[in-house]
Write a protein that holds these residues in place. Sequence first.
Motif, PDB file in Angstrom:
ATOM      1  N   PRO A  25       0.821  -1.219   0.000  1.00 26.82           N
ATOM      2  CA  PRO A  25       0.000   0.000   0.000  1.00 26.82           C
ATOM      3  C   PRO A  25       0.850   1.262   0.000  1.00 26.82           C
ATOM      4  O   PRO A  25       2.016   1.271   0.409  1.00 26.82           O
ATOM      5  CB  PRO A  25      -0.808  -0.115   1.301  1.00 26.82           C
ATOM      6  CG  PRO A  25      -0.763  -1.556   1.674  1.00 26.82           C
ATOM      7  CD  PRO A  25       0.551  -2.071   1.170  1.00 26.82           C
ATOM      8  N   THR A  26       0.257   2.350  -0.463  1.00 23.43           N
ATOM      9  CA  THR A  26       0.910   3.654  -0.409  1.00 23.43           C
ATOM     10  C   THR A  26       1.293   3.976   1.028  1.00 23.43           C
ATOM     11  O   THR A  26       0.520   3.747   1.951  1.00 23.43           O
ATOM     12  CB  THR A  26      -0.042   4.739  -0.956  1.00 23.43           C
ATOM     13  OG1 THR A  26      -0.322   4.464  -2.318  1.00 23.43           O
ATOM     14  CG2 THR A  26       0.586   6.117  -0.841  1.00 23.43           C
ATOM     15  N   GLY A  27       2.510   4.471   1.200  1.00 27.54           N
ATOM     16  CA  GLY A  27       2.955   4.858   2.535  1.00 27.54           C
ATOM     17  C   GLY A  27       3.694   3.783   3.293  1.00 27.54           C
ATOM     18  O   GLY A  27       4.059   3.982   4.455  1.00 27.54           O
ATOM     19  N   ASP A  85       8.934   1.460 -11.231  1.00 29.71           N
ATOM     20  CA  ASP A  85       8.036   2.061 -10.253  1.00 29.71           C
ATOM     21  C   ASP A  85       6.661   2.250 -10.883  1.00 29.71           C
ATOM     22  O   ASP A  85       6.542   2.425 -12.091  1.00 29.71           O
ATOM     23  CB  ASP A  85       8.605   3.409  -9.792  1.00 29.71           C
ATOM     24  CG  ASP A  85       8.083   3.830  -8.442  1.00 29.71           C
ATOM     25  OD1 ASP A  85       7.384   3.031  -7.791  1.00 29.71           O
ATOM     26  OD2 ASP A  85       8.385   4.963  -8.018  1.00 29.71           O
ATOM     27  N   GLU A  86       5.620   2.213 -10.047  1.00 29.91           N
ATOM     28  CA  GLU A  86       4.240   2.318 -10.538  1.00 29.91           C
ATOM     29  C   GLU A  86       3.995   1.280 -11.637  1.00 29.91           C
ATOM     30  O   GLU A  86       3.526   1.584 -12.733  1.00 29.91           O
ATOM     31  CB  GLU A  86       3.953   3.730 -11.055  1.00 29.91           C
ATOM     32  CG  GLU A  86       4.326   4.838 -10.090  1.00 29.91           C
ATOM     33  CD  GLU A  86       3.483   4.847  -8.816  1.00 29.91           C
ATOM     34  OE1 GLU A  86       2.377   4.283  -8.822  1.00 29.91           O
ATOM     35  OE2 GLU A  86       3.947   5.416  -7.814  1.00 29.91           O
ATOM     36  N   ASP A 118       6.408  11.563  -0.604  1.00 33.34           N
ATOM     37  CA  ASP A 118       6.618  11.208   0.800  1.00 33.34           C
ATOM     38  C   ASP A 118       6.306  12.421   1.664  1.00 33.34           C
ATOM     39  O   ASP A 118       7.165  13.241   1.945  1.00 33.34           O
ATOM     40  CB  ASP A 118       8.061  10.741   1.000  1.00 33.34           C
ATOM     41  CG  ASP A 118       8.312  10.267   2.420  1.00 33.34           C
ATOM     42  OD1 ASP A 118       7.329  10.094   3.161  1.00 33.34           O
ATOM     43  OD2 ASP A 118       9.482  10.066   2.777  1.00 33.34           O
ATOM     44  N   LEU A 178       7.356  12.488  -8.799  1.00 31.25           N
ATOM     45  CA  LEU A 178       7.808  11.362  -7.976  1.00 31.25           C
ATOM     46  C   LEU A 178       9.325  11.227  -8.019  1.00 31.25           C
ATOM     47  O   LEU A 178       9.961  10.915  -7.014  1.00 31.25           O
ATOM     48  CB  LEU A 178       7.149  10.068  -8.447  1.00 31.25           C
ATOM     49  CG  LEU A 178       5.615  10.023  -8.388  1.00 31.25           C
ATOM     50  CD1 LEU A 178       5.097   8.663  -8.816  1.00 31.25           C
ATOM     51  CD2 LEU A 178       5.121  10.364  -6.994  1.00 31.25           C
ATOM     52  N   GLY A 193       2.176   9.668  -4.749  1.00 28.83           N
ATOM     53  CA  GLY A 193       3.207   8.851  -4.134  1.00 28.83           C
ATOM     54  C   GLY A 193       4.320   9.631  -3.467  1.00 28.83           C
ATOM     55  O   GLY A 193       5.324   9.060  -3.070  1.00 28.83           O
ATOM     56  N   LYS A 208       7.858   1.654  -0.314  1.00 26.16           N
ATOM     57  CA  LYS A 208       8.286   0.824  -1.461  1.00 26.16           C
ATOM     58  C   LYS A 208       9.624   1.287  -2.016  1.00 26.16           C
ATOM     59  O   LYS A 208      10.427   0.463  -2.464  1.00 26.16           O
ATOM     60  CB  LYS A 208       7.207   0.857  -2.551  1.00 26.16           C
ATOM     61  CG  LYS A 208       5.942   0.106  -2.192  1.00 26.16           C
ATOM     62  CD  LYS A 208       4.963   0.051  -3.354  1.00 26.16           C
ATOM     63  CE  LYS A 208       4.420   1.423  -3.700  1.00 26.16           C
ATOM     64  NZ  LYS A 208       3.633   2.025  -2.581  1.00 26.16           N
ATOM     65  N   THR A 247       4.315  -1.542  -7.004  1.00 23.17           N
ATOM     66  CA  THR A 247       3.051  -0.831  -7.176  1.00 23.17           C
ATOM     67  C   THR A 247       2.235  -0.932  -5.901  1.00 23.17           C
ATOM     68  O   THR A 247       2.432  -1.847  -5.095  1.00 23.17           O
ATOM     69  CB  THR A 247       2.238  -1.392  -8.359  1.00 23.17           C
ATOM     70  OG1 THR A 247       1.026  -0.632  -8.497  1.00 23.17           O
ATOM     71  CG2 THR A 247       1.871  -2.854  -8.141  1.00 23.17           C
ATOM     72  N   ALA A 248       1.333   0.021  -5.747  1.00 23.62           N
ATOM     73  CA  ALA A 248       0.371  -0.060  -4.642  1.00 23.62           C
ATOM     74  C   ALA A 248      -1.007  -0.413  -5.177  1.00 23.62           C
ATOM     75  O   ALA A 248      -1.950  -0.572  -4.410  1.00 23.62           O
ATOM     76  CB  ALA A 248       0.305   1.281  -3.904  1.00 23.62           C
ATOM     77  N   THR A 249      -1.117  -0.520  -6.490  1.00 24.18           N
ATOM     78  CA  THR A 249      -2.422  -0.651  -7.134  1.00 24.18           C
ATOM     79  C   THR A 249      -2.414  -1.846  -8.061  1.00 24.18           C
ATOM     80  O   THR A 249      -1.875  -1.766  -9.154  1.00 24.18           O
ATOM     81  CB  THR A 249      -2.725   0.626  -7.958  1.00 24.18           C
ATOM     82  OG1 THR A 249      -2.510   1.764  -7.134  1.00 24.18           O
ATOM     83  CG2 THR A 249      -4.147   0.621  -8.462  1.00 24.18           C
TER      84      THR A 249
END
Length: 395
Positions: free
Chosen positions: A81-83, A187-188, A386, A110, A384, A86, A222-224
């Motif tokens: 998940p985001t946060g 990333d992503e 920080d 990003l 994404g 990663k 990824t978070a998705t």
Amino acid sequence: LVDNVFRLNGGTISMTASSTCQVLKPTEQTTIAANPRDSVRMQQACEYFLHRFWGFDKFRSRQLDIIRRALRRQNVLGILPTGTGKSLCFQLPTFLVPGTALVISPLRSLMDDQIDNLKRKGFDHGGYVDAIHGRMTKAEREAVLRRFAAGKLKILYIAPERFRMRSFFDTLKQLLEKQAVSYLVIDEAHCISEWGHDFRASYLQLRNICRLIGDPPMIALTATASRRVREDICNLLEIPDDADHVVTSETLSRPELSTEVIIAPRPADKLHVLESLLGVAEDQHRPIHDVIGYGSRADMLAHNSGLVFCPYGKSGVRDDGRPTLFAPYSAEYLGRRFADLHIDPRGVGYYFAELEDAQQSAMQRDFKEDKFPILVSTKGFGMGIDKPNIDFVVH
């Protein structure tokens, strides 16, 4: 680390009394975590570097599992998940092995955010981190590539579209005769899937690009990822879809998050609804500060911040000077309107692609440093970054 020398995948990390490290040329081929003792030693070394350079006492859930696979030179897909950190999953192993990691990132915001964070940690003391993107001059790009060829970069961020430029790719291949790539980081990674919400056609060629640059290990993050998107990522990057190559969060449940969809009676009413959510207009909708649990908007914004995403960047005007039909849905228009409504004494920022390079950088930096609490942006800013105190997001 116990013996002050830790052999890692053929490279030797030499620890000195001043707690600095130097990655030397590979002297022999070794296998990471071939037995439990090696696994424990590797974890000790990683935890040391985590504390020494990032300031954390322990890894977050599943971070170390991704790092272990990366250090074994194994292709891996991480879905966290985001946060949950990663970026650390590729940054830490990158600094422990010879070569330069190429990081494919779809948004310049990003890239800038991760580079800025690494500089704050001291990793750019020797110019170890840089990026190549479309807003750089030819001379600036060539200077970065010269540092890459000289082995002075540990991480190089690149937009995926750059590989579609024949001149860039030919130059990169020529430079790779002198400098090895340690990892290809994607990333992503959900951008590779046509079922994803943010499909980028340039991601489809990344597996072939990996072969052409020497087939370094891939770290996809990824978070998705729905089931279908995960299958696409694994198929298109040729990563086995099994527990040894795909690391997922122990739970995707985020009980601290709440989601609400508000239906405005008419399109023209959306601006009024938005202003009521921000507490500057009367409406039947509860303002965000009340939903979150603050007594007032001022109390909420004194400690936290928020993002408002909209589909357009620059607000257009007609020949007679009046705003166009789509102006109320633009970042520039809303940012200035919210500032005029005195939502916060520090003002409101806005971010979109048409801004000058210096303006974009200043907006991102000032938002991260809490110089204003609300940023209105197109999706080019990305979620994404920080920034630990973002309390709300409005689309």
